[in-house]
Design an enzyme around this catalytic site. Sequence first.
Site, PDB file in Angstrom:
ATOM      1  N   CYS A  42      49.356   7.852  -0.975  1.00 22.41           N
ATOM      2  CA  CYS A  42      50.668   7.881  -0.335  1.00 22.41           C
ATOM      3  C   CYS A  42      51.504   6.841  -1.085  1.00 22.41           C
ATOM      4  CB  CYS A  42      50.553   7.495   1.138  1.00 22.41           C
ATOM      5  SG  CYS A  42      52.150   7.045   1.855  1.00 22.41           S
ATOM      6  N   LYS A  91      10.822   3.324   2.693  1.00 22.79           N
ATOM      7  CA  LYS A  91      10.792   4.790   2.685  1.00 22.79           C
ATOM      8  C   LYS A  91      11.506   5.304   1.449  1.00 22.79           C
ATOM      9  CE  LYS A  91      10.394   6.964   6.418  1.00 22.79           C
ATOM     10  NZ  LYS A  91       9.394   7.849   7.022  1.00 22.79           N
ATOM     11  N   ASP A 110       1.333  10.118   3.985  1.00 22.54           N
ATOM     12  CA  ASP A 110       2.015  11.000   4.935  1.00 22.54           C
ATOM     13  C   ASP A 110       0.973  11.885   5.614  1.00 22.54           C
ATOM     14  OD1 ASP A 110       3.956  12.203   6.367  1.00 22.54           O
ATOM     15  OD2 ASP A 110       4.808  13.348   4.707  1.00 22.54           O
ATOM     16  N   LYS A 122       2.218   4.538   1.574  1.00 17.76           N
ATOM     17  CA  LYS A 122       2.356   5.005   2.953  1.00 17.76           C
ATOM     18  C   LYS A 122       1.982   6.481   2.950  1.00 17.76           C
ATOM     19  CE  LYS A 122       5.495   4.921   6.892  1.00 17.76           C
ATOM     20  NZ  LYS A 122       5.368   6.333   7.246  1.00 17.76           N
ATOM     21  N   CYS A 173      51.518  12.618   3.604  1.00 20.64           N
ATOM     22  CA  CYS A 173      50.745  11.517   4.185  1.00 20.64           C
ATOM     23  C   CYS A 173      50.672  11.720   5.700  1.00 20.64           C
ATOM     24  CB  CYS A 173      51.413  10.182   3.860  1.00 20.64           C
ATOM     25  SG  CYS A 173      50.736   8.817   4.817  1.00 20.64           S
ATOM     26  N   GLU A 191       0.838  -1.202   0.000  1.00 23.77           N
ATOM     27  CA  GLU A 191       0.000   0.000   0.000  1.00 23.77           C
ATOM     28  C   GLU A 191       0.866   1.242   0.000  1.00 23.77           C
ATOM     29  OE1 GLU A 191      -2.152  -0.496   3.622  1.00 23.77           O
ATOM     30  OE2 GLU A 191      -3.291  -2.199   2.868  1.00 23.77           O
ATOM     31  N   TYR A 198      -6.818   1.352   6.538  1.00 25.79           N
ATOM     32  CA  TYR A 198      -6.006   0.239   6.051  1.00 25.79           C
ATOM     33  C   TYR A 198      -5.895  -0.965   6.980  1.00 25.79           C
ATOM     34  CZ  TYR A 198      -2.719   3.431   8.401  1.00 25.79           C
ATOM     35  OH  TYR A 198      -2.115   4.282   9.272  1.00 25.79           O
ATOM     36  N   CYS A 225      54.591   2.568   4.420  1.00 24.99           N
ATOM     37  CA  CYS A 225      53.794   3.439   5.292  1.00 24.99           C
ATOM     38  C   CYS A 225      53.021   2.552   6.286  1.00 24.99           C
ATOM     39  CB  CYS A 225      52.821   4.252   4.431  1.00 24.99           C
ATOM     40  SG  CYS A 225      51.589   5.142   5.381  1.00 24.99           S
ATOM     41  N   CYS A 248      52.952   8.672   7.383  1.00 25.52           N
ATOM     42  CA  CYS A 248      54.407   8.532   7.259  1.00 25.52           C
ATOM     43  C   CYS A 248      55.069   9.801   6.717  1.00 25.52           C
ATOM     44  CB  CYS A 248      54.739   7.342   6.372  1.00 25.52           C
ATOM     45  SG  CYS A 248      54.269   7.617   4.651  1.00 25.52           S
TER      46      CYS A 248
HETATM   47  S1  IVH Z   1       0.051  -0.092   8.628  1.00 30.28           S
HETATM   48  C1  IVH Z   1       0.235  -2.149  12.690  1.00 30.28           C
HETATM   49  N1  IVH Z   1      -0.484   1.085   6.339  1.00 30.28           N
HETATM   50  O1  IVH Z   1       2.810   4.935   8.744  1.00 30.28           O
HETATM   51  C2  IVH Z   1       0.044  -1.553  11.336  1.00 30.28           C
HETATM   52  N2  IVH Z   1       0.495   2.395   8.062  1.00 30.28           N
HETATM   53  O2  IVH Z   1       5.211   3.940  11.033  1.00 30.28           O
HETATM   54  C3  IVH Z   1       0.792  -0.335  11.180  1.00 30.28           C
HETATM   55  N3  IVH Z   1       0.837   4.742   7.472  1.00 30.28           N
HETATM   56  O3  IVH Z   1       1.955   4.889  12.083  1.00 30.28           O
HETATM   57  C4  IVH Z   1       0.378   0.611  10.169  1.00 30.28           C
HETATM   58  N4  IVH Z   1       0.002   4.624   5.447  1.00 30.28           N
HETATM   59  O4  IVH Z   1       0.383   6.110  10.547  1.00 30.28           O
HETATM   60  C5  IVH Z   1       0.021   1.241   7.576  1.00 30.28           C
HETATM   61  N5  IVH Z   1      -1.051   1.994   4.279  1.00 30.28           N
HETATM   62  C6  IVH Z   1      -0.542   2.143   5.507  1.00 30.28           C
HETATM   63  C7  IVH Z   1      -0.063   3.386   5.981  1.00 30.28           C
HETATM   64  C8  IVH Z   1       0.466   3.468   7.273  1.00 30.28           C
HETATM   65  C9  IVH Z   1       0.557   5.415   6.359  1.00 30.28           C
HETATM   66  C10 IVH Z   1       1.490   5.332   8.669  1.00 30.28           C
HETATM   67  C11 IVH Z   1       0.852   4.947   9.971  1.00 30.28           C
HETATM   68  C12 IVH Z   1       1.975   4.393  10.811  1.00 30.28           C
HETATM   69  C13 IVH Z   1       3.183   4.826  10.074  1.00 30.28           C
HETATM   70  C14 IVH Z   1       4.262   3.761  10.114  1.00 30.28           C
END
Ligand code: IVH
Length: 701
Positions: free
Chosen positions: A436, A327, A114, A112, A420, A110, A218, A441, A423
């Site tokens: 060097c 990341k 922000d 992530k 160097c 999925e 999620y 040395c 030496c």
């Molecule tokens: S799963 C136990 N899925 O990323 C399950 N996290 O450090 C843990 N986050 O604190 C989370 N998108 O706030 C999951 N598709 C996604 C996510 C997601 C963003 C965030 C979440 C979590 C941090 C991971």
Amino acid sequence: MSIKEEIDKLTEELKVYQDKYYKEGVSLVSDSEYDRLTDRLIELEKEHPELQHPDSPTKRVGSDLTNDFPEVRHTIPVLSLDKAYSDEAVLDFFSRSIQKEGGALSFAAEEKIDGISMVLYYENGVLARAVTRGNGEVGNDVTANIMTIGAVPLSLPEPLDIAVRGEVYLNKADFEKLNAAESDDAKKAANPRNLAAGTVRRQKSSEAGRVPLTMFCYEGFWANKEETPSDHLHILSRLKTLGFRINPHLAFFDSDKETARQKLAAAGLDGDPYAFSELDEFIKKKTAERKDLPYEIDGLVFKINELDVRERFGYTEHHPRWAIAYKFEAPQAEAKLLGITVQVGRTGRITPVAEISPTKLGGSTIRRATLHNQEYIDELELAVGDTVSISKRGDVIPAVESVIEKNNEGNTTYTLPSLCPCCHTEIVQIGGLQYCPNYDCPDQVKGRISYFASTDQMDIETLGPKTVELLYDAGILRSIEDIYSADYSGAENLPGIGEKSIALLKKGIKESLGRPFITVLSSLGVAEIGRKSAELLVKNGFDSMNRILNAVDRKDREAFAAIPGFGELTADRIITAFSSPSLRKTIEALSEAGLHMDAADDEKEKSEEQIFSGEVWCITGSFRNFNPRTKALKEIEKRGGRTVSSVTSKTTHLLAGEGGGSKRADAERLGVKIVTEDEFMKAIGGEKENEGNEDGQLLLF
Ligand code: IVH
């Protein structure tokens, strides 16, 4: 109609309008009619608060009452994710998990998001609480603000007790619009995430309601375990049916694409199916698409699909063991450049090293970072005292990336010393790098001895760089050849060295006498002769030290240049290196000590048949019999095979364990022979059935 009836009717009607609007973007009534009905309901609820529905549509508007965000204890684990910064690290997570489980697994991938992590608690199908992550155990109750988010169902079509985890966020376009409208610069948010975080904690939910936050969910946790779907895909599809907003950009990984496709289809989800081998392709695609998404993502999340496996894997103190976050950016940190020291490597190469203020980065404290060479320092215009940004990708050495702020101490761009540091010989420039030139040395000698003894070379146990340094400084070890003739009795009194370690050292030294000629050759530290060129030399007739030295003495440039991949420059360098009296002395002494100076010596002592000789092996995935998997590499090398870290046209075999990734696809594309662990075990005689055919030859190779 009684007041109660009117409230009930308005509630129902507005719910339908909101649902249609938030979920499908369709307005069933005009704005003014909608506002009129809402205002009427607000008025009635104010007069008769006891008649207000807990999921009343007026909650979407928020109120002017002051929120105080009481602390609430979570009833599910609200942890963060372990991180990876390379596709290798994600593949490693796949293979480790599969190995641990000892069976097939699939993974959901999925985006992530922000944003702000949020847990929605439903009781009897009604949103009871929305709680921030907090410290993972206790968070803040921000329900009133979260209720203004259209994507958050205030009630569910079924009377469920369920906790739903997701991310509250703001689209980039909405962030830009709101920030542009903010006239006070000090109040402008730095990014959508910060604005979303501020909004979630607005004191008046009516104000929060003016920011168009939204939410992707999620994870779902059912109070009644029996109602929990059996895998992640079915959880997502169930959450979707219950009215939660699910990110449609879902990908799914399985050992092959077709299986992945079928599992997505079985859960009724639209998503992109992938084979494990396509991971790097997927990551590249997502990295490229990132900037075009309407919202910010800072990585990708990979989660084991099977819920029973998740349960078995459980959690560490900080993370679930069944998921990992890839990341996009390597961690960066700011540090002050306290000074620059200069290191001398075993080949004489001079490397500047940044000494920085202790800085936490990617889970460890960094005090030093590489600066590569003078050219790099010049490019950065780096001076001592500057504030710099440091980065770390995966496991590699941290590096200084850029100057954030110049020093105000008047320091100018750093220049390497002309002598160097070890030496004091004048440093020379070769191809933009600094060296060097003094073979004796001390730092070079120490480096050469350490290299000779290192695991990948002669593998002399306990003779690591620290011990080498101690023994050198004590005058016991002053050259590679000293290893075999030194009197170690004086070493027992050195700090950190005792009788026991001397005994181990002696044992390791004795064992190293049996290393094959190729290893001896590549351990000498001649810049041109690493393992690969050592192999090439041997393969092309230079299978003894005498043959090499004879050609060197004849200055037979052509003989070396004729070796594929060598050329005249390398030939000349080899001749120069082996003409050096110091190296000749070393070789002579090592020969006297009994090291293999002829490939024929290997044959005599060899315990393993060199069945992989001339072959180039790469490995992928994880193995039942080899953990860590570098043990498999050793088995290949012991039998004369060469090992490489990626599959190229030169690779002859890929040893594929469980869950291997892109390397398998590369091997298939390049026609590289793929060998399973079982086949490999047979080949190396690791299993009884290693009989071979009637000719006594192994069937596979
Ligand atoms: S799963 C136990 N899925 O990323 C399950 N996290 O450090 C843990 N986050 O604190 C989370 N998108 O706030 C999951 N598709 C996604 C996510 C997601 C963003 C965030 C979440 C979590 C941090 C991971």
